[in-house]
Write a protein that holds these residues in place. Structure first.
Motif, PDB file in Angstrom:
ATOM      1  N   LYS A 196      61.391  54.069 105.568  1.00 16.66           N
ATOM      2  CA  LYS A 196      61.457  54.198 104.109  1.00 16.66           C
ATOM      3  C   LYS A 196      60.170  53.628 103.524  1.00 16.66           C
ATOM      4  N   LYS A 197      59.366  54.499 102.935  1.00 17.13           N
ATOM      5  CA  LYS A 197      58.030  54.091 102.513  1.00 17.13           C
ATOM      6  C   LYS A 197      57.871  53.989 101.001  1.00 17.13           C
ATOM      7  N   VAL A 198      58.955  54.214 100.262  1.00 13.70           N
ATOM      8  CA  VAL A 198      58.900  54.125  98.804  1.00 13.70           C
ATOM      9  C   VAL A 198      60.054  53.257  98.334  1.00 13.70           C
ATOM     10  N   ASN A 199      59.742  52.242  97.540  1.00 13.56           N
ATOM     11  CA  ASN A 199      60.783  51.360  97.000  1.00 13.56           C
ATOM     12  C   ASN A 199      60.532  51.148  95.511  1.00 13.56           C
ATOM     13  N   LEU A 200      61.357  51.761  94.693  1.00 11.27           N
ATOM     14  CA  LEU A 200      61.190  51.677  93.242  1.00 11.27           C
ATOM     15  C   LEU A 200      62.015  50.562  92.622  1.00 11.27           C
ATOM     16  N   GLY A 201      62.829  49.875  93.447  1.00 13.35           N
ATOM     17  CA  GLY A 201      63.657  48.796  92.915  1.00 13.35           C
ATOM     18  C   GLY A 201      64.814  49.353  92.102  1.00 13.35           C
ATOM     19  N   SER A 202      65.346  48.531  91.206  1.00 11.76           N
ATOM     20  CA  SER A 202      66.495  48.964  90.398  1.00 11.76           C
ATOM     21  C   SER A 202      66.216  48.873  88.899  1.00 11.76           C
ATOM     22  N   ASP A 203      65.015  48.438  88.533  1.00  3.92           N
ATOM     23  CA  ASP A 203      64.657  48.388  87.118  1.00  3.92           C
ATOM     24  C   ASP A 203      64.266  49.780  86.630  1.00  3.92           C
ATOM     25  N   ASN A 204      64.009  49.885  85.332  1.00  3.86           N
ATOM     26  CA  ASN A 204      63.601  51.173  84.790  1.00  3.86           C
ATOM     27  C   ASN A 204      62.301  51.644  85.445  1.00  3.86           C
ATOM     28  N   ILE A 205      62.227  52.938  85.724  1.00  2.00           N
ATOM     29  CA  ILE A 205      61.040  53.500  86.363  1.00  2.00           C
ATOM     30  C   ILE A 205      59.910  53.607  85.342  1.00  2.00           C
ATOM     31  N   HIS A 206      58.721  53.220  85.765  1.00  2.00           N
ATOM     32  CA  HIS A 206      57.543  53.284  84.902  1.00  2.00           C
ATOM     33  C   HIS A 206      57.290  54.719  84.455  1.00  2.00           C
ATOM     34  N   THR A 207      56.771  54.863  83.254  1.00  2.00           N
ATOM     35  CA  THR A 207      56.552  56.207  82.697  1.00  2.00           C
ATOM     36  C   THR A 207      55.599  57.040  83.552  1.00  2.00           C
ATOM     37  N   SER A 208      54.626  56.406  84.189  1.00  2.00           N
ATOM     38  CA  SER A 208      53.691  57.158  85.033  1.00  2.00           C
ATOM     39  C   SER A 208      54.407  57.755  86.242  1.00  2.00           C
ATOM     40  N   ILE A 209      55.402  57.032  86.768  1.00  4.08           N
ATOM     41  CA  ILE A 209      56.163  57.551  87.912  1.00  4.08           C
ATOM     42  C   ILE A 209      57.092  58.666  87.449  1.00  4.08           C
ATOM     43  N   ARG A 210      57.685  58.511  86.273  1.00  4.92           N
ATOM     44  CA  ARG A 210      58.507  59.587  85.703  1.00  4.92           C
ATOM     45  C   ARG A 210      57.671  60.854  85.519  1.00  4.92           C
ATOM     46  N   ARG A 211      56.462  60.672  85.029  1.00  2.00           N
ATOM     47  CA  ARG A 211      55.573  61.816  84.829  1.00  2.00           C
ATOM     48  C   ARG A 211      55.261  62.490  86.164  1.00  2.00           C
ATOM     49  N   ALA A 212      54.993  61.684  87.184  1.00  2.00           N
ATOM     50  CA  ALA A 212      54.711  62.231  88.507  1.00  2.00           C
ATOM     51  C   ALA A 212      55.920  62.994  89.052  1.00  2.00           C
ATOM     52  N   LEU A 213      57.102  62.448  88.825  1.00  2.00           N
ATOM     53  CA  LEU A 213      58.328  63.115  89.296  1.00  2.00           C
ATOM     54  C   LEU A 213      58.548  64.444  88.579  1.00  2.00           C
ATOM     55  N   ASN A 214      58.196  64.511  87.299  1.00  3.15           N
ATOM     56  CA  ASN A 214      58.312  65.783  86.579  1.00  3.15           C
ATOM     57  C   ASN A 214      57.404  66.849  87.196  1.00  3.15           C
ATOM     58  N   ILE A 215      56.224  66.421  87.661  1.00  2.55           N
ATOM     59  CA  ILE A 215      55.318  67.355  88.331  1.00  2.55           C
ATOM     60  C   ILE A 215      55.888  67.761  89.689  1.00  2.55           C
ATOM     61  N   ILE A 216      56.376  66.784  90.443  1.00  2.56           N
ATOM     62  CA  ILE A 216      56.957  67.076  91.758  1.00  2.56           C
ATOM     63  C   ILE A 216      58.132  68.042  91.636  1.00  2.56           C
ATOM     64  N   ASP A 217      58.948  67.860  90.607  1.00  3.36           N
ATOM     65  CA  ASP A 217      60.136  68.705  90.431  1.00  3.36           C
ATOM     66  C   ASP A 217      59.789  70.186  90.258  1.00  3.36           C
ATOM     67  N   GLN A 218      58.571  70.472  89.801  1.00  2.00           N
ATOM     68  CA  GLN A 218      58.164  71.866  89.642  1.00  2.00           C
ATOM     69  C   GLN A 218      57.974  72.563  90.987  1.00  2.00           C
ATOM     70  N   TYR A 219      57.786  71.779  92.042  1.00  2.00           N
ATOM     71  CA  TYR A 219      57.466  72.350  93.355  1.00  2.00           C
ATOM     72  C   TYR A 219      58.461  71.968  94.451  1.00  2.00           C
ATOM     73  N   PHE A 220      59.348  70.994  94.165  1.00  2.00           N
ATOM     74  CA  PHE A 220      60.119  70.368  95.233  1.00  2.00           C
ATOM     75  C   PHE A 220      61.019  71.352  95.983  1.00  2.00           C
ATOM     76  N   GLU A 221      61.772  72.161  95.273  1.00  2.00           N
ATOM     77  CA  GLU A 221      62.690  73.071  95.963  1.00  2.00           C
ATOM     78  C   GLU A 221      61.937  74.113  96.785  1.00  2.00           C
ATOM     79  N   GLN A 222      60.823  74.580  96.273  1.00  2.00           N
ATOM     80  CA  GLN A 222      60.014  75.537  97.030  1.00  2.00           C
ATOM     81  C   GLN A 222      59.468  74.894  98.301  1.00  2.00           C
ATOM     82  N   LEU A 223      59.026  73.643  98.194  1.00  2.00           N
ATOM     83  CA  LEU A 223      58.549  72.928  99.376  1.00  2.00           C
ATOM     84  C   LEU A 223      59.671  72.690 100.375  1.00  2.00           C
ATOM     85  N   LEU A 224      60.857  72.377  99.860  1.00  2.00           N
ATOM     86  CA  LEU A 224      62.010  72.209 100.737  1.00  2.00           C
ATOM     87  C   LEU A 224      62.230  73.439 101.610  1.00  2.00           C
TER      88      LEU A 224
END
Length: 399
Positions: A196-224
């Motif tokens: 497990k190489k990513v640990n975001l903890g349990s606090d609110n996710i930083h806005t920059s990580i949320r932004r990155a996840l929004n970008i990932i979500d555009q491609y994630f299912e296709q990559l899957l």
């Protein structure tokens, strides 16, 4: 010659390429802006010649010097270093790097543990999506979080991308400052032995990580689907090892192992298992609060060579250099157009110089587009630098 790469031909072809096609003028203007307020002669260039002969601490005074040096040495690869306090060839052991573009190097070999279509030096349209995601995430963070504007994106010529940030504030960052930015961008931690190489903890996710996840979500299912992240028994086991909760892991394995090997179907089934488990197990909820996000990041987030970014005097391949192993041009591209790039449409020295090549016309067009992209960044940098110098002069007068 068409469609084939022969490194032995480069010595004959490169002099023609450097004379006809390498954008010497705009290249030297870029170097000059990136060197200011120091002379461009303080900038280090490095050449790799035929038979891997490596020469460091070269420098130029102007475009004419550069042209002469290219024709004399005929470098198979051209790298760019930092700006020294003196001409780099003079007293090189005592010289100090004063400025350097903030650079990022992303290479697909660092994705070998997750990409399944290719390995090592090979690259295809499927795994290029990892580079698209990296480009979009990094470019957005540099602009929105740090306010940088003069950002150059370059295809490495083989299996990766390079980013050059030329803003004055970026060029003059010290090593700790570069390290801080590299660490800010780095979410994947640990070597081959860490599951497990990513640990975001349990606090609110930083806005920059949320932004990155929004970008990932555009491609994630296709990559899957294309990479089959959890399609085979071995890949499923790798996926399960990311889960920190043994009960969730056991439930997931029991269901997914009986399903078809389609990764997207397995992923959707896992989402149902996770959501139900998260609702019913309040004791475990903190530990797995952001597990879905952590999995997406581990499979898709940029994998940076942080030492390149942190290193104040690291050399990096020049825009429009020819990659000696592929013959491809290290073209400049716009970050918003990364997803439309086709690797077989990247110009090669062969297709550009061989009029009979079936790709010649299209590759000539693509080369002109790449030069235009470069010009736009350099023109913007020159404008920004002129304004900064004017403001500095006004500040000095006011004082």
């Amino acid at each position: 010659m068409v469609g084939q790469h022969d490194e032995n031909l480069l010595s004959d072809m490169l002099p023609i390429y450097y004379t006809r096609l390498f954008p010497q003028n705009i290249f030297c203007r870029w170097l000059t802006c990136g060197s200011y307020p120091h002379p461009v002669s303080n900038r280090e260039l490095s050449f790799t010649l035929a038979d891997d002969v490596y020469i460091r601490y070269l420098s130029i005074n102007n475009q004419k010097d550069f042209q002469t040096l290219l024709q004399k040495k005929i470098p198979h690869k051209l790298d760019i270093g930092g700006v020294y306090n003196t001409k780099p060839s003079i007293a090189r052991h005592d010289s100090v790097v004063l400025a350097r573009e903030l650079v990022f190097d992303i290479d697909l070999t660092d994705y070998d543990e997750i990409r399944t279509c290719c390995q090592e030096a090979k690259v295809c349209e499927k795994c290029w999506k990892f580079m698209v995601i990296a480009c979009e995430i990094i470019d957005k963070a540099l602009r929105d979080d740090f306010g940088f504007q003069n950002i150059l994106w370059v295809f490495s010529g083989r299996r990766g991308i390079h980013c050059w940030v030329s803003d004055y504030e970026a060029r003059t960052l010290d090593s700790p400052g570069r390290g801080a930015i590299a660490d800010y961008m780095c979410l994947i931690m640990g070597g081959d032995n860490q599951n497990k190489k990513v640990n975001l903890g349990s606090d609110n996710i930083h806005t920059s990580i949320r932004r990155a996840l929004n970008i990932i979500d555009q491609y994630f299912e296709q990559l899957l689907e294309e990479q089959g992240f959890i399609s085979t028994a071995d890949r499923l086991q790798t996926f399960l090892k990311i889960m920190p909760d043994e009960n969730l892991k056991s439930q997931t394995e029991k269901v997914l192992a009986k399903m078809s090997e389609a990764s997207l179907d397995r992923w959707k089934a896992f989402l149902n298992i996770y959501n139900n488990y998260y609702r019913e197990n309040s004791n475990s909820s903190r530990k797995i609060k952001y597990l879905i996000e952590e999995i997406k990041i581990q499979y898709c987030y940029p994998r940076l060579d942080v030492n390149v970014t942190k290193g104040f005097n690291h050399l990096l391949k020049s825009p429009f250099s020819i990659h000696p192993k592929t013959g491809k041009v290290c073209v400049v591209f716009k970050p918003g157009n990364a997803k439309n790039m086709k690797l077989d449409e990247v110009p090669t020295i062969y297709s550009l110089l061989d009029d009979s090549s079936p790709d010649n016309a299209q590759h000539q067009v693509n080369m002109r587009v790449a030069v235009k992209n470069f010009q736009e960044v350099v023109f913007s940098l020159e404008k920004t630098e002129a304004m900064r110098r004017r403001n500095d002069a006004n500040t000095s007068l006011d004082f």
